[in-house]
Design a protein around this motif. Structure first.
Motif, PDB file in Angstrom:
ATOM      1  N   GLN A 111      58.899  31.671 -40.505  1.00  0.00           N
ATOM      2  CA  GLN A 111      58.592  31.698 -39.077  1.00  0.00           C
ATOM      3  C   GLN A 111      59.017  32.999 -38.406  1.00  0.00           C
ATOM      4  N   GLU A 112      60.090  33.611 -38.905  1.00  0.00           N
ATOM      5  CA  GLU A 112      60.593  34.829 -38.268  1.00  0.00           C
ATOM      6  C   GLU A 112      60.177  36.090 -39.015  1.00  0.00           C
ATOM      7  N   GLY A 113      59.393  35.928 -40.081  1.00  0.00           N
ATOM      8  CA  GLY A 113      58.859  37.081 -40.803  1.00  0.00           C
ATOM      9  C   GLY A 113      59.923  37.968 -41.417  1.00  0.00           C
ATOM     10  N   LEU A 114      60.953  37.368 -42.006  1.00  0.00           N
ATOM     11  CA  LEU A 114      62.060  38.127 -42.569  1.00  0.00           C
ATOM     12  C   LEU A 114      61.772  38.514 -44.025  1.00  0.00           C
ATOM     13  N   SER A 115      62.379  39.608 -44.468  1.00  0.00           N
ATOM     14  CA  SER A 115      62.215  40.028 -45.861  1.00  0.00           C
ATOM     15  C   SER A 115      63.505  40.662 -46.360  1.00  0.00           C
ATOM     16  N   ALA A 116      63.675  40.638 -47.693  1.00  0.00           N
ATOM     17  CA  ALA A 116      64.904  41.171 -48.286  1.00  0.00           C
ATOM     18  C   ALA A 116      64.634  41.669 -49.697  1.00  0.00           C
ATOM     19  N   ASP A 117      65.600  42.425 -50.232  1.00  0.00           N
ATOM     20  CA  ASP A 117      65.524  42.930 -51.594  1.00  0.00           C
ATOM     21  C   ASP A 117      66.379  42.108 -52.559  1.00  0.00           C
ATOM     22  N   VAL A 118      67.391  41.417 -52.021  1.00  0.00           N
ATOM     23  CA  VAL A 118      68.339  40.642 -52.818  1.00  0.00           C
ATOM     24  C   VAL A 118      68.682  39.361 -52.056  1.00  0.00           C
ATOM     25  N   ILE A 119      68.931  38.283 -52.795  1.00  0.00           N
ATOM     26  CA  ILE A 119      69.343  37.026 -52.170  1.00  0.00           C
ATOM     27  C   ILE A 119      70.633  36.527 -52.803  1.00  0.00           C
ATOM     28  N   PHE A 120      71.594  36.157 -51.951  1.00  0.00           N
ATOM     29  CA  PHE A 120      72.777  35.405 -52.359  1.00  0.00           C
ATOM     30  C   PHE A 120      72.697  34.061 -51.644  1.00  0.00           C
ATOM     31  N   ALA A 121      72.891  32.953 -52.360  1.00  0.00           N
ATOM     32  CA  ALA A 121      72.728  31.643 -51.734  1.00  0.00           C
ATOM     33  C   ALA A 121      73.739  30.637 -52.265  1.00  0.00           C
ATOM     34  N   CYS A 122      74.096  29.682 -51.394  1.00  0.00           N
ATOM     35  CA  CYS A 122      74.975  28.589 -51.779  1.00  0.00           C
ATOM     36  C   CYS A 122      74.596  27.354 -50.977  1.00  0.00           C
ATOM     37  N   GLY A 123      74.497  26.220 -51.662  1.00  0.00           N
ATOM     38  CA  GLY A 123      74.137  24.999 -50.964  1.00  0.00           C
ATOM     39  C   GLY A 123      73.762  23.904 -51.929  1.00  0.00           C
ATOM     40  N   PRO A 124      73.212  22.807 -51.408  1.00  0.00           N
ATOM     41  CA  PRO A 124      72.823  21.698 -52.276  1.00  0.00           C
ATOM     42  C   PRO A 124      71.693  22.088 -53.219  1.00  0.00           C
ATOM     43  N   THR A 125      71.600  21.379 -54.337  1.00  0.00           N
ATOM     44  CA  THR A 125      70.632  21.726 -55.380  1.00  0.00           C
ATOM     45  C   THR A 125      69.186  21.801 -54.895  1.00  0.00           C
ATOM     46  N   PRO A 126      68.682  20.858 -54.091  1.00  0.00           N
ATOM     47  CA  PRO A 126      67.284  20.984 -53.631  1.00  0.00           C
ATOM     48  C   PRO A 126      67.026  22.288 -52.882  1.00  0.00           C
ATOM     49  N   MET A 127      67.990  22.716 -52.081  1.00  0.00           N
ATOM     50  CA  MET A 127      67.856  23.984 -51.370  1.00  0.00           C
ATOM     51  C   MET A 127      67.830  25.150 -52.341  1.00  0.00           C
ATOM     52  N   LEU A 128      68.731  25.157 -53.312  1.00  0.00           N
ATOM     53  CA  LEU A 128      68.780  26.251 -54.290  1.00  0.00           C
ATOM     54  C   LEU A 128      67.521  26.291 -55.139  1.00  0.00           C
ATOM     55  N   ARG A 129      66.990  25.127 -55.473  1.00  0.00           N
ATOM     56  CA  ARG A 129      65.756  25.056 -56.253  1.00  0.00           C
ATOM     57  C   ARG A 129      64.604  25.715 -55.482  1.00  0.00           C
ATOM     58  N   ALA A 130      64.525  25.425 -54.185  1.00  0.00           N
ATOM     59  CA  ALA A 130      63.468  26.007 -53.352  1.00  0.00           C
ATOM     60  C   ALA A 130      63.655  27.512 -53.192  1.00  0.00           C
ATOM     61  N   ILE A 131      64.897  27.955 -53.033  1.00  0.00           N
ATOM     62  CA  ILE A 131      65.178  29.390 -52.899  1.00  0.00           C
ATOM     63  C   ILE A 131      64.854  30.115 -54.201  1.00  0.00           C
ATOM     64  N   LYS A 132      65.192  29.511 -55.326  1.00  0.00           N
ATOM     65  CA  LYS A 132      64.875  30.118 -56.625  1.00  0.00           C
ATOM     66  C   LYS A 132      63.363  30.307 -56.762  1.00  0.00           C
ATOM     67  N   ALA A 133      62.582  29.280 -56.397  1.00  0.00           N
ATOM     68  CA  ALA A 133      61.125  29.375 -56.489  1.00  0.00           C
ATOM     69  C   ALA A 133      60.594  30.469 -55.571  1.00  0.00           C
ATOM     70  N   TYR A 134      61.128  30.544 -54.354  1.00  0.00           N
ATOM     71  CA  TYR A 134      60.718  31.591 -53.406  1.00  0.00           C
ATOM     72  C   TYR A 134      61.030  32.970 -53.976  1.00  0.00           C
ATOM     73  N   ALA A 135      62.246  33.132 -54.527  1.00  0.00           N
ATOM     74  CA  ALA A 135      62.646  34.433 -55.076  1.00  0.00           C
ATOM     75  C   ALA A 135      61.742  34.843 -56.232  1.00  0.00           C
ATOM     76  N   GLN A 136      61.370  33.882 -57.075  1.00  0.00           N
ATOM     77  CA  GLN A 136      60.483  34.177 -58.198  1.00  0.00           C
ATOM     78  C   GLN A 136      59.097  34.595 -57.692  1.00  0.00           C
ATOM     79  N   GLU A 137      58.593  33.889 -56.686  1.00  0.00           N
ATOM     80  CA  GLU A 137      57.281  34.230 -56.118  1.00  0.00           C
ATOM     81  C   GLU A 137      57.273  35.639 -55.546  1.00  0.00           C
ATOM     82  N   GLN A 138      58.394  36.003 -54.897  1.00  0.00           N
ATOM     83  CA  GLN A 138      58.475  37.299 -54.221  1.00  0.00           C
ATOM     84  C   GLN A 138      58.999  38.417 -55.115  1.00  0.00           C
TER      85      GLN A 138
END
Length: 257
Positions: A176-203
């Motif tokens: 929604q805010e059109g953000l972008s990055a070169d690196v991701i550090f994340a911590c949280g529940p497994t469903p959230m991490l699973r979604a972030i991993k998929a996003y990182a792989q896509e990008q």
């Protein structure tokens, strides 16, 4: 990295949310050795509870050799800890595990993403980074650590009920805010991490995740907190990683969620 077991003195403790407590403790050499993304194990005074409780490090005060732990009361052990006051003592083992690889983010645009009780370790991580950093955090409803996070970097918030910030989750904030990055550090529940991993792989973005897991020994001996990995673990000789010893921070592509 050296780990130590010592009797630590509580400097202060306060409740900062429903069932969420912030504890500062004098930790001596544990604090001196600690790094963002690591955790400590706290021991109950009740001898019937033999196993320590792992709690992630929220902040490190090098001058006072103190640690801040922000945790949620989830059972009898953490309920006991929540009753401690300044001047009380507690046995602490640490620092434990591997933290975030800060060198991978320097000079780059980095997302620091946290969800729920996975938010606290992102605070010290953000404070240690001089990179172009955006903190993207997700709450169910009640917010905590918001002031400290906003001082540590550019803060973006998602709430499940839409009471503040973007309605939805941390990935909804990015979209929604059109953000972008070169690196991701994340911590949280497994469903959230699973979604972030998929996003990182896509990008095509390198992504390191800190995995939340119930632990027993905290030092890699008991294999109670393993996760599936691509590589064969030298200790167990199977496709496992010990979250307490090999993690809790992993390159997302190396583990299965």
């Amino acid at each position: 990295m050296k780990k130590t077991k010592r009797l630590c003195t509580i400097l202060s403790q306060e409740q900062i949310g429903t069932g969420i407590f912030s504890m500062w403790l004098e930790a001596g050499e544990i604090a001196a050795e600690a790094a963002p993304g690591q955790f400590v194990s706290l021991y109950s005074a009740d001898e019937s509870r033999l196993l320590p409780r792992p709690i992630s490090i929220c902040e490190i005060d090098g001058e006072r050799k103190a640690l801040r732990l922000v945790y949620r009361v989830a059972g009898k052990g953490t309920r006991e800890f929540s009753g401690l006051q300044a001047g009380n003592t507690i046995q602490v083992l640490g620092p434990l595990g591997n933290g975030f690889p800060l060198q991978e983010a320097e000079g780059k645009r980095v997302f620091l993403m946290g969800g729920g009780i996975g938010i606290p370790p992102m605070l010290e991580t953000a404070k240690r980074l001089s990179a172009d950093k955006k903190l993207i955090v997700g709450y169910r409803d009640e917010r905590f650590l918001e002031a400290e996070l906003s001082h540590a970097g550019e803060l973006h918030v998602a709430t499940e009920d839409g009471s503040f910030g973007v309605k939805g989750n941390v990935l909804d904030v990015i979209r929604q805010e059109g953000l972008s990055a070169d690196v991701i550090f994340a911590c949280g529940p497994t469903p959230m991490l699973r979604a972030i991993k998929a996003y990182a792989q896509e990008q095509g973005i390198p992504c390191w995740i800190s995995m939340e897991e119930r632990m027993a020994c905290g030092i890699g001996a008991c294999l109670a907190c393993v996760c599936q990995s691509k590589e064969v673990d030298s200790h167990s000789q199977v496709h496992n990683k010990r979250i307490c010893k090999d993690g809790p921070v992993f390159l997302a592509s190396e583990v299965e969620l």
